[in-house]
Every structure is written in C-alpha cells, then in structure tokens.
Design an enzyme around this catalytic site. Structure first.
Site, PDB file in Angstrom:
ATOM      1  N   ILE A 148       0.218   6.687   4.590  1.00  0.00           N
ATOM      2  CA  ILE A 148       1.248   6.131   5.469  1.00  0.00           C
ATOM      3  C   ILE A 148       2.262   5.310   4.683  1.00  0.00           C
ATOM      4  O   ILE A 148       3.467   5.432   4.892  1.00  0.00           O
ATOM      5  CB  ILE A 148       0.594   5.273   6.585  1.00  0.00           C
ATOM      6  CG1 ILE A 148      -0.230   6.164   7.534  1.00  0.00           C
ATOM      7  CG2 ILE A 148       1.660   4.509   7.372  1.00  0.00           C
ATOM      8  CD1 ILE A 148      -1.094   5.385   8.517  1.00  0.00           C
ATOM      9  N   GLY A 200       0.823  -1.210   0.000  1.00  0.00           N
ATOM     10  CA  GLY A 200       0.000   0.000   0.000  1.00  0.00           C
ATOM     11  C   GLY A 200       0.853   1.254   0.000  1.00  0.00           C
ATOM     12  O   GLY A 200       0.600   2.202   0.735  1.00  0.00           O
ATOM     13  N   TYR A 226     -14.534  -3.132  10.425  1.00  0.00           N
ATOM     14  CA  TYR A 226     -13.129  -2.725  10.294  1.00  0.00           C
ATOM     15  C   TYR A 226     -12.388  -2.964  11.608  1.00  0.00           C
ATOM     16  O   TYR A 226     -11.273  -3.506  11.607  1.00  0.00           O
ATOM     17  CB  TYR A 226     -13.062  -1.244   9.902  1.00  0.00           C
ATOM     18  CG  TYR A 226     -11.678  -0.644   9.960  1.00  0.00           C
ATOM     19  CD1 TYR A 226     -10.730  -0.938   8.981  1.00  0.00           C
ATOM     20  CD2 TYR A 226     -11.308   0.217  10.992  1.00  0.00           C
ATOM     21  CE1 TYR A 226      -9.455  -0.388   9.027  1.00  0.00           C
ATOM     22  CE2 TYR A 226     -10.042   0.775  11.044  1.00  0.00           C
ATOM     23  CZ  TYR A 226      -9.120   0.462  10.065  1.00  0.00           C
ATOM     24  OH  TYR A 226      -7.860   1.003  10.122  1.00  0.00           O
ATOM     25  N   ASN A 230       1.371  -2.559   5.453  1.00  0.00           N
ATOM     26  CA  ASN A 230       0.675  -1.293   5.656  1.00  0.00           C
ATOM     27  C   ASN A 230      -0.698  -1.258   4.990  1.00  0.00           C
ATOM     28  O   ASN A 230      -1.601  -0.597   5.485  1.00  0.00           O
ATOM     29  CB  ASN A 230       1.540  -0.151   5.092  1.00  0.00           C
ATOM     30  CG  ASN A 230       0.736   1.111   4.901  1.00  0.00           C
ATOM     31  OD1 ASN A 230       0.377   1.788   5.850  1.00  0.00           O
ATOM     32  ND2 ASN A 230       0.412   1.427   3.649  1.00  0.00           N
ATOM     33  N   SER A 277       1.419   3.562  -2.343  1.00  0.00           N
ATOM     34  CA  SER A 277       1.157   4.644  -3.301  1.00  0.00           C
ATOM     35  C   SER A 277       0.747   5.949  -2.642  1.00  0.00           C
ATOM     36  O   SER A 277       0.999   7.027  -3.180  1.00  0.00           O
ATOM     37  CB  SER A 277       0.088   4.217  -4.315  1.00  0.00           C
ATOM     38  OG  SER A 277      -1.115   3.889  -3.663  1.00  0.00           O
TER      39      SER A 277
END
Length: 255
Positions: free
Chosen positions: A18, A13, A161, A92, A15
């Site tokens: 964080i 992740g 989540y 991440n 791009s």
C-alpha cells in the site's frame, strides 16, 4: 488534487504494498513525496520508475526505523532542512505478528505497539508541529487503518493486531477533535481496508507461506492501488469536507 501540486507528503512504509502504491499515486499527482522505510532499495527503484514515467512530482527515499523515535525525529528534521516541512502525512507503516493473547511473545506485542501505535502517533505529532510552525492550515493526516480496527475476527493470530488497529480508530477521532479544538482546518482521516493483496499475510504467517497464499486465493482481494485511490479521493475532497473514515472491503469478503 491540483492544490497539492508541489506540496510535501510523507509516506511511511513506502517500500512495498500500500505504501508504495500511495507514494506512486501522489508523485503522479505532482507532489514531492518523502517515502520512508527500514530499507530504501525498493523506494529508490520506485523513484526511478516514477521519473521514467514522466510523473510531475518526485519521490525522495529516506531510511528510517519507525520503532526508533530518534530516527523519526531525525527524519522530520531532515525534511524541514531540505523541503521546509510536511503538508500531508500518510501513516501507512504497520505490521502483524502471529502472537495470540494466551501464548504470544511480549516482544511481538511490543513491536506491534511500537510501529502501529507509537510511530503513528509520533509522526502525527511531528507533522502537526511542522504544519503549525509554517502556518499551514490545510494539511492532512491520513492513517492507514484496517477493518480490524472495527471488528475482532475469531482468529487468535490477529487479536493483538486488532487491538492496535482499534487504537488507530480512537487516535484518528481524538486527533480530529484536538485539531478542531486548536481552531485549525487540518484534517484527519483513517482508511480501513479489508483484505488487500500485498506481502502482508506472508509477513504475518512467515512460518507458513501456504497459509498466507490461501488468504489471498480464497476471494478476489483489494489491490494496493485501490487504497491509493482512496487516499487521493480523501485528499481531493473540498477543504471544508472532513472524511473521518473510509471502510472498504472486497465484495466477496464476509466480515
């Protein structure tokens, strides 16, 4: 961070948010960073920025859909061929859908489990295999968790989540125990931020951008760079020091 110079880190992740901040920080410290995401345009731009800034490491963009195990395995195979293997794995990538327990769509729940729990576990397993076959005994697996892995907010939009992040808390401690039982010195850590000003809330509340903006305007939030600093802090700890969890919130955050 001196001992990590020239070593290989995988950041999932990478791009935006964080992940991008972590990738940049590790390249700045001289690491070879494989940054993966479903779209690599932004990672390619970040790689060029790192090069222009004269950072001593390199950022290698890799296109990978983490909800597809075959793509993850293919990525680890490519890393093995091109860079020998992974020494540091930063799990991440994560996402949230507004899908309450009483009315949510199964598709949204499944996507959260696929990325937040299964992809993290697959990357962890493959990173460990990579370390083991090269006799790397000082590797590090860092899971970007959340304060939602430690308490349940009274908000239906985030309950599922939260469940996936509670899983990350359990998986990180389980991993620590298994690494210990295997007589390795590979470390496992999770970092659990509260509100971080990224694109996360806009994706979570994708049908209500005003609500997303209000989340970040209510208090002075953490920045992605604050989480990246926590990652370098954890990696910098002496090899005998096991940091299990870093819980960090904005000072103004209530829970």
């Amino acid at each position: 961070m001196e001992r990590w110079k020239g070593r290989v880190a995988l950041v999932t992740g990478a791009s935006v948010g964080i992940g991008a901040a972590v990738a940049r920080a590790l390249v700045q410290q001289g690491m070879r960073v494989v940054g993966c995401a479903r779209s690599v345009d932004k990672i390619e731009k970040l790689a060029a920025e790192c090069q222009s800034a004269g950072y001593s490491g390199t950022l290698i963009p890799y296109k990978c859909d983490l909800s597809n195990e075959e793509e993850i395995l293919s990525m680890f195979s490519a890393i093995k061929t091109q860079h020998k293997g992974v020494d540091v794995c930063i799990n991440n990538a994560g996402l949230a859908h507004n899908e309450p327990l009483l009315s949510g769509k199964t598709e949204g729940w499944r996507n959260m489990i696929d990325v937040n729990v299964l992809a993290l576990s697959i990357c962890t397993r493959e990173a460990y295999k990579s370390m083991k076959e090269r006799n790397v005994d000082d590797g590090h697996i860092i899971n970007i968790n959340s304060m939602s892995g430690h308490r349940v907010l009274p908000s239906a939009a985030s309950h599922f989540y939260c469940a996936t992040k509670y899983a990350v808390t359990a998986l990180t401690e389980g991993l620590r125990q298994e690494l210990r039982e295997a007589n390795t010195h590979i470390r496992a850590t999770c970092i659990s931020p509260g509100l971080v000003e990224t694109e996360f809330a806009f994706r979570h509340h994708n049908s209500d951008p005003e609500r997303a903006a209000a989340v970040y305007e209510s208090i002075k939030c953490l920045k992605a760079e604050d989480i990246a600093s926590a990652v370098t802090f954890v990696l910098s700890a002496p090899p005998h020091v096991q940091i299990g969890d870093v819980q960090m919130r904005p000072v103004e955050q209530v829970s």
